[in-house]
Design an enzyme around this catalytic site. Sequence first.
Site, PDB file in Angstrom:
ATOM      1  N   ALA A  63       0.858  -1.183   0.000  1.00 33.84           N
ATOM      2  CA  ALA A  63       0.000   0.000   0.000  1.00 33.84           C
ATOM      3  C   ALA A  63       0.895   1.235   0.000  1.00 33.84           C
ATOM      4  O   ALA A  63       2.069   1.153   0.358  1.00 33.84           O
ATOM      5  CB  ALA A  63      -0.863  -0.012   1.255  1.00 33.84           C
ATOM      6  N   GLY A 102       0.279  -5.156   0.498  1.00 30.98           N
ATOM      7  CA  GLY A 102      -0.812  -5.130  -0.472  1.00 30.98           C
ATOM      8  C   GLY A 102      -0.374  -5.655  -1.832  1.00 30.98           C
ATOM      9  O   GLY A 102      -1.207  -6.152  -2.608  1.00 30.98           O
ATOM     10  N   GLU A 105      -0.668  -9.280  -1.493  1.00 33.67           N
ATOM     11  CA  GLU A 105      -2.106  -9.589  -1.402  1.00 33.67           C
ATOM     12  C   GLU A 105      -2.764  -9.528  -2.785  1.00 33.67           C
ATOM     13  O   GLU A 105      -3.662 -10.318  -3.091  1.00 33.67           O
ATOM     14  CB  GLU A 105      -2.778  -8.615  -0.426  1.00 33.67           C
ATOM     15  CG  GLU A 105      -2.352  -8.901   1.021  1.00 33.67           C
ATOM     16  CD  GLU A 105      -2.866  -7.870   1.998  1.00 33.67           C
ATOM     17  OE1 GLU A 105      -2.584  -6.669   1.787  1.00 33.67           O
ATOM     18  OE2 GLU A 105      -3.548  -8.239   2.962  1.00 33.67           O
ATOM     19  N   GLU A 125       3.663  -6.053   7.148  1.00 29.68           N
ATOM     20  CA  GLU A 125       2.823  -5.062   7.828  1.00 29.68           C
ATOM     21  C   GLU A 125       3.131  -4.903   9.305  1.00 29.68           C
ATOM     22  O   GLU A 125       3.057  -3.801   9.843  1.00 29.68           O
ATOM     23  CB  GLU A 125       1.337  -5.407   7.648  1.00 29.68           C
ATOM     24  CG  GLU A 125       0.775  -5.050   6.282  1.00 29.68           C
ATOM     25  CD  GLU A 125       1.008  -6.093   5.211  1.00 29.68           C
ATOM     26  OE1 GLU A 125       1.867  -6.980   5.417  1.00 29.68           O
ATOM     27  OE2 GLU A 125       0.343  -6.031   4.166  1.00 29.68           O
TER      28      GLU A 125
END
Length: 698
Positions: A63, A102, A105, A125
């Site tokens: 992210a 992310g 992911e 994370e």
Amino acid sequence: MSEVVTYNADGNVGIITVDSPPVNALSLAVRRGILEAAKTGIADDSVQALVLICTGRTFIAGADITEFDKAPESPWLDEVIDLIEGAAKPVVAAIHGTALGGGLETTLACHYRVAVPSARCGLPEVSLGIVPGAGGTQRLPRLIGPEAALDMIASGIPVKASKALELGLLDHIVEGELLPGALAFARNLIEEGKGPRRIREMSDKVQDVNAAIFEAARKLYGKKRRGFNAPQRAIDCVEIATKTDIDAGLAKEREIFEACLHSDQSKAQRHIFFAERTATKIPDVPRDTPVRDIKSAAIIGAGTMGGGIAMNFASAGIPVFLMDATQEGLDRGIAIIEKNYASGVKKGRMTQEQMDATMALVRPTLSYADLADVDIVIEAVFEEMDIKKTVFKELDAVCKASAILATNTSTLDINEIADSISRPEQVIGLHFFSPANIMKLLEIVRGEKTAKDVIATSFKLSKTIRKVGVLVGVCDGFVGNRMVHPYIRESMFLLEEGATPAQVDKAIYEFGMAMGPHAMSDLAGLDVGWRIRKRQAETRPADERYCAIADKICEGGNYGQKSGRGFYIYDPATRRSTPDPEVEALCVAEAGRNGIERRAISDAEIVERCIYALINEGARILEEGIALRASDIDVIYAYGYGFPAYRGGPMHYADTIGIARVYERVCAFHEEHGVLWEPAPLLKQLAETDRTFSDFTK
Ligand code: CAA
């Protein structure tokens, strides 16, 4: 059409390409771009499969962390993920560099994953104080099993491509160019008639899982990451994956993600992430400043420090001379290095062959003449100005003109050393922290005349030898040790006032520091501070409060861990410490001698006295410009002094609890304990204008 994501068809395969430097983070533009491109690809009847790939140095590295404090904007990552996962034609993620957070992911939404051998995959994370928030904790256990997923998610450590293949996280390793390899893989799927393979539909690995693995992980990370909330919450998420259907699990993961995201711990850990990178930005040394090649090095002084510094170079593949005045000193130094590497081999960190190759890079010498061609010299000799100057004179005579001449001094005036030779602009301080082969911090000390390219080269070097470099100015103790003095001072005064070393250390340890101040002093060696205090005695005001407990321990021949006794008694076999009744008696005696009435002291007072002393000195350092910014001080404390990253360093911690509160307590201590607690003018100014350290620029 998006500027950062493109779509094109290559025969029967559609290619979605993300191009958003530096690390293809999932910013709003990237999310929007992938969504559009995926829609186009899904609707494109000429293609039967899709490949998601990135340009530049890496696959999507997660992210966009800079967006975390802003109001979120649609499309969310979940929408992108749902679209890709639900596609009726197979989607292949093609990974190079790092697929993180992310980014990974997103690959878990794809139906297949291929990567080049040098790629790494991870869910880091927890190092930002959060849990994966886009399905990572629910899909990864379904793909690779909860045990392996726990390892990756709770540790946050990425795995190499070979390991990812073994785990089943990757389907294929592409030797050679990634895009043609990924296209070939996709075409193979088409030929074999293989459709989408959705992780959300897999459930065999998350059924009948033994709950003991979660308890074991909670215990392990409770120790390994003491005080950190995110690893524990990540373990909760993986456990949830084994107990609910995927949609309920995803909803729960999101809830936990949100709670973590808004926590002080996450704000602190994100602060450290950016602080570490901001520290490399020096206003008058632009990024394009030319750097010198460092292909060889020399370390003067084969003691513990010199040996540790030399290991950094050898471990990075840079040949390094280790020089000492005597053969015995040299032999001892080499033996310690060998022992350290051998312990790495024993622990499986390196192979015997790697150790042999690394040791071959360490070249013992007794002669300055051998240093004529090296690119950098770092002296780590005895901490005496005259000795340092003699060394620099020799270096000035023998080293090539472009050699960087660095000192590892922790207290001496670098400008004086620089001015004693003919090329002061080549002189810089490179202050390593003990043990130098392990501690990540490197204080890069800028002298008045240090050349800009010497600074730029030092930053580049710090990255090469895997240190975190922070620029500091010249003063006694620079940033880290200068701040540690009032911290230690208060920890000593507390002993006179009624606390025991064990009580002080426990309170500070529970605050989150790696160890308490007395245990730290014992580890560093009490003689070091003793020598400095003896030197300072002449200039210390006669009426200034002074605690002689540490001096008296040293007078008894006890220097801490190295002599088996200091503030504590150490078991020679296990190094475990036990309280020393004689030291406790000494505290009582010293209190009596100084007319101090002992009282019960709370843990909260211990923390405030020690930590606020750090902050108050940090404020002076900032105001004097010895540190460029408050966040630099935080990096120094997180990487060099075991300050808990989940509190973000002393200055961020002050901002979190409120400068006004810190100022009020410092004023109270000033009133109670006198001049040593005089509030730093900057602390006062920020408190009165309702500002924070992070707002402050000089
Ligand atoms: N968001 C925003 N900026 C980022 C970023 C991210 N995820 N990752 C790196 N950057 C920025 C850095 O701040 C740096 O900026 P400056 O040049 O302005 O200082 C630049 O990108 C380059 O980064 P590095 O200097 O760190 O480059 P590197 O090559 O040494 O390392 C890296 C690259 C391994 C990707 C490293 O940057 C890294 O570890 N990044 C963080 C990865 C991460 O934690 N991802 C997870 C994010 S959280 C998430 O994804 C939550 C979720 O589930 C949705």
